[in-house]
Design an enzyme around this catalytic site. Structure first.
Site, PDB file in Angstrom:
ATOM      1  N   ASP A 482      39.621  24.477 -17.111  1.00 59.01           N
ATOM      2  CA  ASP A 482      38.791  23.735 -16.174  1.00 59.01           C
ATOM      3  C   ASP A 482      39.040  24.349 -14.796  1.00 59.01           C
ATOM      4  OD1 ASP A 482      37.418  21.102 -15.247  1.00 59.01           O
ATOM      5  OD2 ASP A 482      39.234  21.277 -14.037  1.00 59.01           O
ATOM      6  N   ASP A 505      27.018  29.084 -13.174  1.00 60.54           N
ATOM      7  CA  ASP A 505      25.886  28.891 -14.085  1.00 60.54           C
ATOM      8  C   ASP A 505      26.013  27.554 -14.800  1.00 60.54           C
ATOM      9  OD1 ASP A 505      23.653  29.239 -15.578  1.00 60.54           O
ATOM     10  OD2 ASP A 505      24.504  30.680 -16.971  1.00 60.54           O
TER      11      ASP A 505
END
Ligand SMILES: C[S@@+](CC[C@H](N)C(=O)[O-])C[C@H]1O[C@@H](n2cnc3c(N)ncnc32)[C@H](O)[C@@H]1O
Length: 871
Positions: A482, A505
């Site tokens: 993460d 993205d």
């Protein structure tokens, strides 16, 4: 039987009216019991005979005919239908299977049935569930295999029980009992090119239905079939879980079927079983199936079921679609609940016929260009379309290259949520790149994409990459984490080297439930002082969207508008429509270095073409390295879409350029150039020439618009070039006139990055500055050249909009090269026209320029006059 004369109690009269004697009474009729019985018997016999004859004529005859036709059709198809020796269709010997319950209690139901006169059906069959005792636990077939599994233990047999869920890859460990919501799953299937004999045989069809039902662990309570005339079969099976039904067209080889079950378990895995059991092939070509799937009722749909995937391809009857993979994480993490990959034909562009032709080597156009006709492969994450093979190249080019080219020399690139590898492939096309770090939370997504979309990370044709796979390039570092965890735990809030370009993205961080502020703050720590940040924003706004405050996209708008607060000096958005989504896609680019990035962003096509050829690695094959992106494509991104402006202005109606809007008002007069003279200015001889009205001109008129729309424009690169040439060749060189012209007759601005200049191509270029607020053109400014404060006044900053103080697509769409002015009041004949030069001074040189103006207003020699006198 003769009438019996009986006495008339009242006495009879003779023809003369005389009362006759009792002996003279008329005949008496005596009805005997025997007579009555005989009458009744003969009437009954007569009615029976008439009824029998009528039935023969009206019912049995035609029915017999229908049955005979049916029999003939069947025998011509080779069916196993048998007629009894009497030829009566009622005596058909059908081997219809019974639905069987093995080791299951008989469900408690109330059965009701209403039949209309079905005598015209060639056959009518109903079967009801029967119970079969067995010692062993009930077994059910695993769809698509010949294996069985224990139906009592649904946990070990998750693929069987009423259809299987997508493969479960992780479990939260908790068992949730399903809440019985009024919802269900509906599967619709049409199959063609099916064997006619099969479609006409109720026995075979019923067996297939029972097998399908058995495969899915459903409970069939009864079913009812009608053989139709002239042909075809209609069947309905009543399930404990709802119903299954189908209809056949034997001569056309078609069966349509639908299966509806209550509950939330997917029926998708059953598609294959239905295809296998009902798609008995008519020819070697095999059956062709189209199917659609709907989640119906009022249930608890998952986000995937509400998203793209369940509209297309799952919910649409397309000619070809195939599930390649479907995996689900059983966690509460709604971000990555489910991954699906489908192969589909795109109905708008492709037909199944063309696809089949492309597979043959018959020299047809289709077979020569197979890649155009092959099914598209689409990746869905949590039901949302992420990427499709047919458009991934334009997508990743649009995501990567504008940002990369906005930087002069991007060496370090950070890719966030770009796990597929295609963004990496595009980044590695840039010769400047020395290091690429990818932070990806979904290791599994990376491995799935590498396996199912190998072309995404294919660097084999790139001359600048030694490895065949982009991930194997030594400059690439992939971190599975993460982004916040990585930044916090491993980099203590990020203390590593800064990145020149950061590409995101994933709209999750900016449009989803995450705190985009935390994310942007982290990005701003990771990015270099001259860095460029690009993020995809999802579907582009359309004209009908409400203001951000009232929009479901509020987070996204807020995120974009927040970027200047994190040190980005300019924020622009751009759209691309050729990315395989149903709507154009929006991207946002934020620049740390206003001058560098905006100059590159707006560089002319020829310059951009040159930069592309210098910066992009060629391919080994000699093919173009870039497929969709080129200099002209980049130029198309330089102005935001009108919809972006409209929605922004709905949110900020008073923001710069929003109230004015664009375009010319046809109601306003357009005064021609002949209405003006150029002669010695009223400002004194040091000021040179000025512009005068030779007729009365009304307030707000446009001045010489026809010429004004053709100014002489020195874009930043051109302006730079002239400056450099003068520096190199010296002020004595004639080239200096160019610099003089652009500086002293032009409006110098920096809308497009570095300095640029726009010069009116007509006599309006001779307009002088109106000292002490004497300006009668253009805009009212209270600030004058006598202002000597060091801080630039806010009103000046507002009109000096540099596209950096705020994100403003309305300003980005303003025609900055147009310098039209209008009178602020009615002008008299002979009056000199003045504008306020303060509106166009260079904000970076505010102090010098305002001082110079002050001097000129105090009578100092003007630059132009000084230049002309020198010459
Ligand atoms: C765009 S030109 C205007 C036309 C110029 N007056 C001419 O004779 O060609 C700008 C130049 O005009 C002169 N100028 C403009 N406004 C002036 C003012 N208020 N006082 C003195 N000179 C001024 C300065 O020389 C300035 O560089």
């Amino acid at each position: 039987m003769a009438p019996t004369r009986v006495p008339n109690g009242r006495g009879n009269k003779d023809s003369n009216g005389r009362q006759g004697t009792p002996q003279d009474d008329g005949f008496r009729v005596k009805v005997t019991t025997r007579f009555i019985i005989l009458c009744l018997l003969s009437c009954t016999l007569l009615a029976y005979a008439v009824g029998k004859i009528a039935r023969l004529i009206l019912i049995d005859g035609p029915h017999q005919q229908l049955a005979l036709i049916h029999e003939q059709q069947l025998s011509s198809l080779g069916g196993s239908y048998e007629l009894s020796s009497t030829g009566n269709s009622r005596d058909h010997v059908m081997k219809l299977p019974n639905p069987v319950l093995k080791n299951k209690p008989i469900p408690n139901t109330i059965y009701t049935s209403m039949n209309f006169d079905t005598s015209r059906s060639s056959s009518i069959n109903s079967r009801w569930v029967v119970v079969e005792e067995s010692d062993s636990p009930p077994q059910i077939l695993v769809p698509g295999t010949n294996q069985t599994c224990d139906a009592d233990n649904v946990e070990t047999c998750s693929s069987c029980s009423r259809g299987k869920e997508p493969v479960v890859i992780e479990s939260s460990g908790e068992d949730h009992e399903e809440v019985h919501l009024p919802a269900g799953q509906h599967l619709l299937m049409d199959i063609r090119n099916v064997q006619s004999e099969f479609l006409a045989s109720e026995e075979r069809l019923a067996t297939a239905m029972l097998d399908v039902v058995g495969d899915c662990g459903l409970t069939l309570l009864s079913y009812h079939c009608h053989g139709l005339q002239p042909s075809g079969v209609s069947c309905v099976g009543v399930l404990l879980e709802s119903h299954v039904s189908f209809h056949t067209w034997p001569s056309q080889g078609v069966v349509t079927l639908d299966l509806f079950t209550c509950g939330s378990q997917s029926l998708l895995p059953i598609v294959e079983a239905v295809e296998r059991l009902f798609g008995v092939p008519a020819t070697s070509d095999g059956p062709e199936t189209v199917w659609a799937y709907k989640v119906r009722g009022f249930g608890d749909e998952t986000s995937a079921e509400l998203a793209d995937l369940f509209t297309f391809p799952i919910g649409t009857m397309t000619e070809y679609k195939k599930e390649i993979i479907s995996i689900t994480k059983k966690t509460d993490d709604i971000k990555r609940g489910r991954i699906d990959v489908y192969d589909v034909l795109r109905p708008t562009y492709q037909t199944f016929e063309s696809y089949k032709r492309s597979l043959q080597n018959d020299n047809s156009y289709e077979s020569q260009y197979k890649e155009i006709f092959q099914p598209d492969r689409i990746l869905y994450v949590n039901g949302v379309l992420q990427s499709r093979r047919s458009a991934e190249v334009p997508y990743h080019e649009a995501l990567v290259h504008p940002g990369m080219f906005a930087h002069d020399n991007p060496k370090r690139v950070l890719l966030l949520s770009c796990g597929g590898g295609a963004a990496l492939r595009e980044v590695l096309k840039h010769k400047t790149v020395e290091k690429v770090v990818m932070i990806e939370e979904e290791k599994q997504l990376v491995s799935i994409t590498r396996e199912l979309f190998p072309e995404y990370s294919d660097c084999s044709t790139n001359q600048g990459v030694a490895s065949a796979n982009c991930f194997d390039d030594s400059r690439v570092e992939v971190i599975y984490s993460d982004i916040f965890d990585w930044a916090e735990k491993e980099n203590k809030g990020y203390t590593g080297d800064a990145f020149d370009v950061i590409i995101l993205d994933d709209s999750y961080y900016v449009a989803g439930p995450a705190e985009y502020g935390d994310f942007t703050s982290l990005v701003s720590k990771m990015i270099s002082d001259r860095g460029v940040f690009v993020a995809q924003m999802g579907q582009a706004p359309n004209l009908n969207l409400p203001s951000a405050k009232h929009s479901v996209m509020k987070n996204r708008f807020d995120f974009i508008e927040s970027l200047p607060q994190f040190g980005f000096k300019s924020v622009v958005d751009y759209e691309e429509g050729h990315l395989g989504f149903s709507k154009p896609w929006q991207f946002v680019a934020a620049f740390r270095d206003y001058e560098m990035s905006r100059t590159n962003w707006f560089s002319p096509i020829s310059h951009m073409d040159l930069v592309i050829s210098q910066r992009i690695w060629p391919t080994k094959s000699g093919d173009s390295s870039l497929v969709h992106f080129d200099a002209a494509t980049m130029q198309g991104y330089s102005h935001p879409n009108r919809a972006s402006e409209v929605v922004f202005c709905r949110t900020h109606p008073d923001s710069t350029f929003c109230p004015e809007g664009h375009g010319f008002d046809p109601e306003r007069p357009n005064v021609p150039a002949t209405a003006f003279d150029v002669r010695a200015s009223t400002l004194g001889e040091n000021a040179g020439r000025g512009v005068f009205a030779n007729e009365e001109i009304s307030q707000f008129s446009y001045l010489t618009l026809d010429d004004a729309v053709h100014p002489v424009y020195f874009n930043p690169l051109c302006f730079d070039l002239v400056t450099k040439m003068v520096a190199k060749l010296g002020h004595e060189h004639k080239i200096q006139i160019m610099q003089f012209y652009s500086l002293y007759y032009g409006h110098v601005t920096s809308f497009h990055g570095r300095q640029e200049s726009t010069v009116d191509s007509n006599r309006m270029c001779f307009l002088n500055h109106g000292c002490s607020g004497k300006s009668n053109l253009s805009m009212n400014l209270t600030v004058t050249e006598s202002f000597d404060g060091s801080e630039i006044p806010q009103e000046f900053l507002r009109i000096q909009y540099r596209h950096g103080d705020e994100y403003n697509p309305a300003a980005e769409r303003f025609p900055t090269s147009l310098t039209h002015s209008s009178p602020l009041r009615d002008l008299k004949e002979g009056e000199e026209l003045f504008i306020n030069y303060l509106a166009a001074v260079n904000a970076n040189k505010w102090k010098e320029e305002i001082a110079s103006l002050r001097d000129q207003c105090n009578g100092a020699l003007g630059d132009v006059t000084a230049y002309e006198r020198e010459k």
